[in-house]
Design a protein around this motif. Structure first.
Motif, short mmCIF file in Angstrom:
data_model
loop_
_atom_site.label_atom_id
_atom_site.label_comp_id
_atom_site.label_asym_id
_atom_site.label_seq_id
_atom_site.Cartn_x
_atom_site.Cartn_y
_atom_site.Cartn_z
N ARG A 186 -16.33 0.71 3.35
CA ARG A 186 -16.51 0.80 4.80
C ARG A 186 -16.17 -0.58 5.36
NH1 ARG A 186 -20.85 3.06 8.77
NH2 ARG A 186 -20.73 5.01 7.65
N ALA A 189 0.84 -1.21 0.00
CA ALA A 189 0.00 0.00 0.00
C ALA A 189 0.87 1.25 0.00
CB ALA A 189 -0.92 0.00 1.21
N ASP A 230 1.06 4.06 -2.78
CA ASP A 230 0.51 5.29 -2.23
C ASP A 230 -1.02 5.24 -2.10
OD1 ASP A 230 0.64 7.78 -1.10
OD2 ASP A 230 0.63 8.86 -3.01
N ILE A 231 -1.52 4.16 -1.54
CA ILE A 231 -2.95 4.05 -1.26
C ILE A 231 -3.13 3.68 0.21
CG2 ILE A 231 -3.58 3.40 -3.64
CD1 ILE A 231 -3.75 0.49 -2.69
N PRO A 232 -4.33 3.92 0.77
CA PRO A 232 -4.53 3.58 2.19
C PRO A 232 -4.53 2.07 2.42
CG PRO A 232 -6.38 4.88 1.32
CD PRO A 232 -5.48 4.59 0.17
N VAL A 233 -4.13 1.68 3.63
CA VAL A 233 -4.22 0.28 4.03
C VAL A 233 -5.24 0.19 5.17
CG1 VAL A 233 -2.24 0.49 5.62
CG2 VAL A 233 -2.97 -1.77 4.85
N LEU A 234 -6.09 -0.83 5.09
CA LEU A 234 -7.06 -1.10 6.15
C LEU A 234 -6.72 -2.51 6.60
CD1 LEU A 234 -9.93 0.19 3.91
CD2 LEU A 234 -9.16 1.35 5.99
N SER A 235 -6.22 -2.64 7.84
CA SER A 235 -5.64 -3.94 8.17
C SER A 235 -6.52 -4.76 9.12
CB SER A 235 -4.22 -3.77 8.72
OG SER A 235 -4.25 -3.20 9.99
N HIS A 246 -14.88 -3.22 8.84
CA HIS A 246 -14.81 -3.45 10.28
C HIS A 246 -13.42 -3.95 10.63
CE1 HIS A 246 -19.33 -3.89 11.42
NE2 HIS A 246 -19.09 -2.82 10.69
N VAL A 291 -15.21 0.99 12.89
CA VAL A 291 -15.79 1.07 11.55
C VAL A 291 -15.03 2.19 10.84
CG1 VAL A 291 -17.90 1.41 10.21
CG2 VAL A 291 -18.02 0.38 12.50
N ILE A 292 -14.38 1.82 9.75
CA ILE A 292 -13.50 2.78 9.07
C ILE A 292 -13.95 2.94 7.63
CG2 ILE A 292 -11.09 3.31 8.48
CD1 ILE A 292 -10.19 1.44 10.69
N GLU A 293 -13.90 4.18 7.16
CA GLU A 293 -14.23 4.47 5.77
C GLU A 293 -13.00 4.93 5.03
OE1 GLU A 293 -18.84 5.94 5.82
OE2 GLU A 293 -17.27 7.41 5.41
N SER A 294 -12.95 4.55 3.79
CA SER A 294 -11.82 4.98 2.97
C SER A 294 -12.27 5.13 1.53
CB SER A 294 -10.71 3.93 3.05
OG SER A 294 -9.71 4.20 2.09
N ASP A 295 -11.63 6.06 0.83
CA ASP A 295 -11.86 6.13 -0.61
C ASP A 295 -11.16 4.96 -1.27
OD1 ASP A 295 -13.21 8.44 -0.21
OD2 ASP A 295 -11.57 9.78 -0.78
#
Ligand code: FAD
Ligand code: AMP
Lengths: 327, 267
Positions: free
Chosen positions: B160, B136, B140-145, B162, B171-175
């Protein structure tokens, strides 16, 4: 020349978390051998008055990054600020705690700084002044002693609950310094929109001092009633084997093992769990292991400090009564 | 029309039942007799990608880096329903660490169209859990782990998720695009069906060398590692435990309580 030990402390809702004290203590031991300084880094919003306590466990200095955007952890904001602080201070060793936050943070930070990272370490030592970390791999079937090559800082993450904490020295107070940093809003790409508390209200398995775990031998979801009761008396959290989770008796978050949580409580009581290698992977660094199983040949007995060969439905209620007498 | 293109990264690891033996060099594991499987967390990634494809359409591409044998696991993912496979196979890649691996994966993926990338939260081999976040970072992009639930918005532009952490679920939101690392609980991976296995044989499968990707061999392999293994040892042996004796369950329970209180001092 990189110099000194830096430790990334962790707070949630303004409270410093235990794993921070464990790594500050570990950092202190390493720094003493090296004749160097321990710097703790604390990020948050309105947390400066919490910094001093890190000194009691061994931090000489605490760098505080205070900003409303750092109140709750996000990967983007924390990595940006910590990378800047690390570069400005050039530590030789960088330690983090292996909580959910610490694992997430260290992984991205490792790539941002272009350094190696030893995850999930159970011991640290020094060889010729360089950090050597011990870490279980292949689900604990082997232990790797690792060191760093041309990688500054030497970055390592400690498995929670394993390393000893220093006795807090209340007469020690560290130097507390506000650090400046640039944090560009455009770098913040994720938003925490909600946090849902676990209804159980129990300490998370990864942080629990005592865990009572049940497997297929519990026979069904109702069987866990007696485990919950024992857990209440012991102040323990309840875990489960994958069989129990896959059967739908317990939530996924309760699973201990290779594809579940890795736990290191002071006491782990395995009830009706056979001791499959994938389960052992998650609990073999527990300090004391008890197994209750009616099959004397169950592999769990080879890992248990104390084994009871009997029907758990007879042992657990009786044991709960005995513990009540002691407590 | 909204389509969501997905990349799933796939690592091959020893079957979790495998006996791990230390090789004579004392620094690596003996490779004979290992049964190789898809990292269990990557099965969750494949499954989630297929579910999203069923909902939104789009393509699922599986990318692995490693020796020829990894082909088999990529074929398994294709048999489950993924569309394309890419293997980075180069002798110079062998022995690369997490950063090297992520660099190689990034070099392939940056030329593909993607909205989401899945990796496992960690490999059940070296238990590092670094490649996803590093990938990531390089893209250069977000990581949701460590994610247990994924909801992609109807317009395919955001997600969105969990993320369970100690005692709570965030609860996390990301583009999009974003990278998600998978955790148990996300889904139940499907099995490859027989027709699926037949179809997989005809699906596109590409092999790339480091040179094909414009990468320099010097940045990969054992020589470029930032973390080195000094020594592998068997796990510390626990002392032989003792069996708590007693004629009745009550007596055993009483003795256990005494031992834990007086000797082990943990109760
Ligand atoms: C890729 C992979 C990942 C895995 N990950 C995990 C993981 O993370 N965690 C995990 O736990 N497993 C994991 N497993 C599964 C693991 O292999 C075992 O299947 C599982 O741990 C068995 O659970 P168990 O001990 O509860 O059940 P069993 O093996 O069925 O054992 C039940 C035990 O209960 C005892 N028993 C029954 N009734 C009683 C009674 N009345 N009183 C006392 N004892 C009784 C029996 O003697 C037996 O020993 C994984 C497997 C694979 C393939
Ligand atoms: N060689 C590889 N090829 C493809 N994906 C990989 C590779 N190594 C790691 N990954 C991905 O990163 C995840 C975590 O692996 P690791 O960081 O090695 O613990 C795996 O579950 C894969 O999704």
């Amino acid at each position: 020349m990189p110099n000194g030990v830096m430790v990334i402390a962790e707070q949630r809702d303004g409270e410093i978390r235990k794993v921070s004290y464990e790594i500050v203590s570990e950092g202190r031991n390493l720094a003493d051998s090296l004749g160097q300084v321990v710097t703790a880094v604390l990020l948050g919003s309105g947390v400066k008055d919490k910094a001093a306590i890190l000194g009691q466990y061994g931090a000489d200095r605490v760098l505080v990054a205070d900003d409303p955007r750092l109140e709750t952890y996000t990967t983007d904001a924390y990595v940006a600020v910590i990378a800047e602080v690390v570069k400005a201070n050039d530590p030789a060793i960088l330690l983090l705690g292996g909580s959910a936050q610490g694992k997430d943070l260290s992984a991205r930070l490792s790539a941002r700084l272009g350094v190696g990272t030893a995850q999930d370490c159970t011991a640290f030592s020094l060889e010729s002044g360089n950090l050597v970390a011990l870490r279980p791999i292949y689900a604990g079937k082997a232990y790797a002693k690792v060191s760093f090559v041309d990688s500054w800082p030497q970055m390592a993450v400690a498995r929670p609950n394993v390393m000893a904490m220093n006795e807090p020295n209340t007469s020690k107070s560290p130097e507390v310094v506000d650090v400046s940093f640039s944090l560009d809003d455009s770098a913040l790409k994720t938003r925490v929109v909600e946090s849902i508390r676990d209804e159980s209200g129990k300490v998370d398995l990864t942080e629990a001092d005592i865990i009572v775990s049940g497997g297929r031998g519990m026979k069904g979801p109702e069987g866990y009633g007696i485990l919950e009761e024992l857990a209440n008396v012991l102040g323990a959290s309840v875990g489960a084997s994958r069989s129990a989770v896959d059967a739908g008796w317990r939530p996924h978050s309760d699973q201990v093992g290779q594809t579940g949580k890795v736990v290191s409580p002071n006491l782990y009581i395995a009830c009706g769990i056979s001791g499959a290698i994938q389960h052992l992977a998650g609990m073999s660094t527990s300090k004391v292991i008890v197994a209750i199983n009616k099959d004397a040949e169950a592999p769990i007995f080879q890992k248990a400090d104390f084994g009871v060969v009997d029907d758990l439905f007879n042992i657990i209620p009786a044991f709960t009564e005995e513990v009540k007498k002691i407590a | 029309m909204v389509v969501v293109n997905i990349i799933v990264c796939l690592k091959q690891v020893p079957d979790t039942e495998t006996q791990i033996r230390i090789a004579p060099d004392g620094k690596s594991i003996a490779q004979e007799d290992i049964k190789w499987i898809m990292n269990p967390y990557d099965e969750f990634g494949v499954e989630e990608a297929l579910k999203l494809k069923e909902k939104f359409g789009g393509e699922v591409t599986v990318v692995g880096a490693g020796p020829k044998r990894v082909t088999e696991s990529i074929r398994t993912a294709l048999a489950m329903g993924a569309d394309k496979g890419i293997l980075i196979n180069d002798p110079a890649f062998e022995g690369s660490d997490s950063l090297g691996t992520a660099k190689a994966l990034a070099a392939v993926i940056k030329n593909l169209e993607y909205d989401l990338i899945f990796t496992g939260q960690r490999g059940v081999d070296d238990d590092l859990g670094l490649v996803g976040a590093a990938l990531a970072e390089f893209l250069d992009i977000p990581v949701l782990s460590v994610i247990t639930k994924v909801d992609v918005a109807e317009d395919g532009k955001s997600v969105r998720v969990h993320r369970p952490v100690e005692g709570q679920t965030l609860v996390i939101e990301s583009d999009l695009p974003a990278l998600i690392t998978t955790q148990k609980g996300l889904n139940e991976p499907r099995y490859a069906s027989l027709p699926g296995i037949m179809k997989a044989k005809k699906k596109p499968f590409d092999e790339k060398t480091l040179a094909d990707l414009g990468l320099s061999e010097a940045d990969f392999g054992g020589g470029a590692r930032k973390l080195q293994i000094l020594e592998l040892t068997p796990p510390p042996q626990r002392e032989a435990g003792r069996i708590v004796e007693g004629e009745t369950p009550e007596k055993k329970a009483k003795e256990l309580a005494r031992l834990l209180h007086e000797e082990a001092k943990v109760v």
